[in-house]
Design a protein around this motif. Structure first.
Motif, mmCIF file in Angstrom:
data_model
loop_
_atom_site.group_PDB
_atom_site.id
_atom_site.type_symbol
_atom_site.label_atom_id
_atom_site.label_comp_id
_atom_site.label_asym_id
_atom_site.label_seq_id
_atom_site.Cartn_x
_atom_site.Cartn_y
_atom_site.Cartn_z
ATOM 1 N N VAL A 169 47.789 -19.413 -0.796
ATOM 2 C CA VAL A 169 48.879 -18.740 -0.095
ATOM 3 C C VAL A 169 48.404 -18.255 1.268
ATOM 4 N N LYS A 199 60.731 -33.000 -2.361
ATOM 5 C CA LYS A 199 60.636 -31.945 -3.374
ATOM 6 C C LYS A 199 62.005 -31.873 -4.016
ATOM 7 N N GLN A 225 63.724 -30.191 5.144
ATOM 8 C CA GLN A 225 63.747 -28.789 4.738
ATOM 9 C C GLN A 225 63.288 -27.906 5.896
ATOM 10 N N ARG A 245 60.998 -25.896 7.040
ATOM 11 C CA ARG A 245 59.614 -25.409 6.967
ATOM 12 C C ARG A 245 58.766 -26.280 7.891
ATOM 13 N N TYR A 264 53.410 -20.983 1.041
ATOM 14 C CA TYR A 264 54.066 -19.841 0.413
ATOM 15 C C TYR A 264 54.104 -20.067 -1.103
ATOM 16 N N LYS A 265 54.314 -18.977 -1.843
ATOM 17 C CA LYS A 265 54.332 -19.121 -3.302
ATOM 18 C C LYS A 265 55.509 -19.981 -3.769
ATOM 19 N N GLU A 266 56.569 -20.076 -2.940
ATOM 20 C CA GLU A 266 57.717 -20.920 -3.297
ATOM 21 C C GLU A 266 57.403 -22.409 -3.179
ATOM 22 N N ASP A 267 56.242 -22.748 -2.608
ATOM 23 C CA ASP A 267 55.894 -24.163 -2.430
ATOM 24 C C ASP A 267 55.368 -24.813 -3.702
ATOM 25 N N ARG A 268 55.170 -24.029 -4.756
ATOM 26 C CA ARG A 268 54.677 -24.633 -5.990
ATOM 27 C C ARG A 268 55.782 -25.482 -6.627
ATOM 28 N N GLY A 269 55.386 -26.471 -7.403
ATOM 29 C CA GLY A 269 56.336 -27.363 -8.045
ATOM 30 C C GLY A 269 55.873 -28.807 -7.949
ATOM 31 N N LEU A 327 51.611 -12.965 -8.890
ATOM 32 C CA LEU A 327 50.893 -14.157 -8.452
ATOM 33 C C LEU A 327 49.391 -13.965 -8.566
#
Length: 560
Positions: free
Chosen positions: A120, A143, A151, A153, A168-173, A273
């Motif tokens: 992060v 994604k 997107q 970003r 960012y933590k939202e980038d996981r997946g 996190l």
């Protein structure tokens, strides 16, 4: 309409294929964007990797692909298996072919390429698996079903790599990289999946913190029963896991003489996190007196340091006489509650019993009046003097004992005028009216009490004017008191003018005795706005509530 949509989509695809656009990328550097919006409906995927069926953004409802009787909804991830191979068709008429490749048939396969770990706040790089093994015409990163380049970003794509400028933590997946390949002249989209995890840091920065139990704590146990020792510890996140939680039993409280206890598998939960909560349990199958002599230590440690806490067990004293004490207390509370309710409602219960279930007997000539009618005029006196109640036929009893329906020619005549006439002229009752049958000059209160005692029944015609009159309220209150003192008197309330027991309290408020009596005494409702059938029903109900006439009562007493 469907052909028009298809032609528009085809035009857009040709436009993007012939005129590739230029976009900002690579953290400020210009890169030529590949054809991200072109979706070929032939996909090759690797067995065991995640896949997501593509969606048609022009559809107004969720799209679903069908193969035989099985369907897969677009936008939902699933793990590709061999049985997923085949041709699919959507309800809109689109076709899709899915080919699942066995890993062993790939030219090169490295399991580590299917995952990536990013920090992060720093830049991150995601590589497309097997990029160098095939003749690629370009890579487009997704994604879910949305291209990363579309997107909001900062990112760029270069030689099969996706670079995120700030993670960012939202980038996981799960990210997908699509490559266009050709086999025997047939174009395919070769899709590979990369599972991306986002971590706050690689290594722990502090020693574990014990959340439960606290130091020098005592837990109560029951001899012969199982007991669970539970330890909750907070750890810093770390990539190379070094966290460990262990329960020890200290013999006779000696921390130098310890024995590791058998433990259940640890339960881990990511609270935030950067924080992991670990719950470690050790179960004592049966507590014995020997367990009470020992102490128990929960030890937690990682690469930074360790912490521990020691507790002891204490026998829980069971209340043997709980039932012997609890049941009498519960019975006492129940009886006391019933007593309080009975005390509060005692007056209403007395009135209900005396007015509905208990009736006295009268001897011939014992009472001077059959009915004492109490009312207050609700119309001008001139109208009262001139108004006459007219009936289509006299009131009479049928041979079977049923009352015939009373039909009035004028519905505007007040009940205060109709009631005495019906009772006296039609039904032959001896009616007492204060303004007519009581000689003037006496004490009003004495006259009212004496008249009630000389009557077999009291009828109160209630209205707003009635409750506004102190004399009328006094008659009603005196009747309630007489009813409580003797079982011979009957009372009946006739509500008029839209009044009811829930009427607005007048000023000053009615006496408490009257307020309670109004809720439980027998009553009838009179209204001039109802149909003739309802009016007849009122008179029938009134006749049934009346006491037996003196002549009939005398003959009945003679027969008995």
């Amino acid at each position: 309409m469907w052909l028009r949509k298809q032609s528009v989509r085809t035009g857009f695809l040709l436009f993007y294929f012939l005129f590739p656009t230029i976009s900002e990328g690579c953290c400020g550097q210009k890169q030529r964007r590949t054809i991200a919006d072109q979706q070929l409906n032939r996909y090759k995927v690797v067995e065991g990797e995640a896949f997501m069926m593509p969606c048609d953004t022009s559809m107004e409802f969720p799209m679903k692909w069908f193969k035989a009787d099985k369907g897969k909804e677009c936008g939902k991830e699933f793990v590709a298996e061999v049985e997923d191979c085949g041709a699919y068709r959507s309800l809109a008429g689109s076709n899709l072919t899915l080919h699942v490749i066995n890993r062993t048939s790939l030219r090169c396969f490295q399991h580590s390429e299917s995952s990536a770990m990013l920090l992060v706040g720093e830049g991150g790089l995601i590589r497309c698996p097997g990029y160098t093994c095939y003749n690629n015409t370009g890579v487009v990163w997704y994604k879910k079903n949305k291209a990363v380049s579309a997107q909001r970003r900062t990112s760029c794509e270069n030689e099969g790599q996706l670079r995120l400028c700030t993670v960012y933590k939202e980038d996981r997946g799960v990210y997908y990289c699509d490559r266009q390949i050709s086999e025997q002249g047939i174009p395919w989209t070769f899709r590979r999946a990369v599972n991306v995890t986002v971590v706050p840091h690689l290594n722990a920065s502090s020693s574990p913190q014990l959340k439960y139990p606290s130091a020098n704590m005592t837990e109560e146990v029951e001899l012969g029963q199982p007991h669970t020792l539970m330890c909750e510890v907070m750890f810093d996140f770390e990539v190379n896991i070094s966290r460990k939680v262990q329960w020890f039993m200290n013999h006779d409280g000696d921390v130098e003489n310890t024995t590791p206890l058998h433990m259940e598998p640890p339960q881990e939960k990511q609270v935030m996190l950067q924080t992991i909560e670990v719950t470690q349990k050790s179960i004592i199958k049966e507590v014995t007196p020997q367990h009470l002599k020992h102490t128990y230590t929960c030890f937690a440690g990682n690469v930074i340091g360790n912490n521990s806490v020691t507790i002891k067990l204490q026998n829980k004293i069971r209340a043997r006489w709980t039932s012997l004490i609890g049941y009498p207390v519960a019975c006492f509370v129940l009886v006391a509650g019933l007593g309080i309710i009975l005390h509060i409602k005692w007056l209403e219960l007395q009135l209900i019993y005396r007015s509905h279930f208990q009736f006295g007997k009268h001897k011939e000539g014992e009472k001077e009046f059959d009915v004492f009618v109490s009312y207050v005029w609700t119309v001008p006196s001139a109208e009262v003097a001139n108004g006459l109640a007219r009936f289509s036929k006299p009131y009479s009893d049928a041979e079977e004992g049923c009352l015939s329906t009373v039909k009035m020619q004028s519905s505007e005549e007040p009940i205060e005028m109709l009631l005495p006439q019906v009772l006296e002229d039609r039904w032959g009752y001896r009616v007492c009216l204060l303004e007519r049958d009581i000689l003037p000059g006496g004490a009003y209160t004495n006259d009212v009490v004496l008249t009630i005692n000389r009557s077999r029944m009291l009828i109160c015609v209630l209205s707003a004017e009635y409750f506004a009159s102190d004399n009328a309220v006094f008659v009603l209150e005196s009747g309630v008191k007489a009813l409580l003192q003797t079982s011979a008197l009957k009372m009946l309330l006739v509500w008029t003018g839209g009044t009811s027991p829930s009427f607005i309290q007048p000023e000053p408020p009615l006496p408490k005795l009257v307020q309670k009596a109004l809720k439980v005494l027998p009553s009838l409702q009179w209204s001039t706005d109802v149909s003739s059938t309802a009016v007849g029903s009122f008179w029938i109900s009134l006749r049934k509530a009346m006491p037996v006439q003196a002549s009939r009562l005398a003959s009945h007493l003679e027969r008995s």
